[in-house]
Design a protein around this motif. Sequence first.
Motif, PDB file in Angstrom:
ATOM      1  N   CYS A  19       1.398  -1.035  -0.434  1.00  0.00           N
ATOM      2  CA  CYS A  19      -0.031   0.127  -0.258  1.00  0.00           C
ATOM      3  C   CYS A  19       1.677   1.512  -0.021  1.00  0.00           C
ATOM      4  N   GLU A  29      -8.355  -6.619  -2.992  1.00  0.00           N
ATOM      5  CA  GLU A  29      -9.738  -6.046  -2.895  1.00  0.00           C
ATOM      6  C   GLU A  29      -9.665  -4.865  -3.644  1.00  0.00           C
ATOM      7  N   TRP A  30      -8.683  -3.718  -2.797  1.00  0.00           N
ATOM      8  CA  TRP A  30      -8.496  -2.564  -2.872  1.00  0.00           C
ATOM      9  C   TRP A  30      -7.079  -2.399  -3.607  1.00  0.00           C
ATOM     10  N   SER A  35      -6.775  -1.320   2.148  1.00  0.00           N
ATOM     11  CA  SER A  35      -8.163  -1.361   2.508  1.00  0.00           C
ATOM     12  C   SER A  35      -9.130   0.284   1.610  1.00  0.00           C
ATOM     13  N   LYS A  36      -9.600   0.118   1.369  1.00  0.00           N
ATOM     14  CA  LYS A  36     -10.609   1.161   1.451  1.00  0.00           C
ATOM     15  C   LYS A  36      -9.725   2.521   2.190  1.00  0.00           C
ATOM     16  N   ALA A  39      -7.260   4.305   0.377  1.00  0.00           N
ATOM     17  CA  ALA A  39      -7.741   4.319  -1.615  1.00  0.00           C
ATOM     18  C   ALA A  39      -8.549   5.485  -1.374  1.00  0.00           C
ATOM     19  N   ASP A  40      -9.161   6.458   0.260  1.00  0.00           N
ATOM     20  CA  ASP A  40     -10.137   7.516   0.068  1.00  0.00           C
ATOM     21  C   ASP A  40      -8.908   8.162  -0.297  1.00  0.00           C
TER      22      ASP A  40
END
Length: 68
Positions: A19, A29-30, A35-36, A39-40
């Motif tokens: 990440c 998934e991201w 994690s979301k 990503a945000d």
Amino acid sequence: MTEKDAKAANVVPIKRARCPMCRKPAESEWRPFCSKRCADIDLGRWLNESYSIPSQEESDEDGVREED
Ligand SMILES: [Zn+2]
């Protein structure tokens, strides 16, 4: 090297995506984030940067015109 070894060697060197936000291993998934949340964070940062980046198109046009 046996076929089995070759397969193992092929699997190990694969770079585990990390990440870009927190350096944790990315979750598929991201991807490329973990994690979301991360990503945000990146999305928000990207939007902020795009707003603050000065327009280069105008200065480019000026440079071209002065070339003659
Ligand atoms: Zn993260």
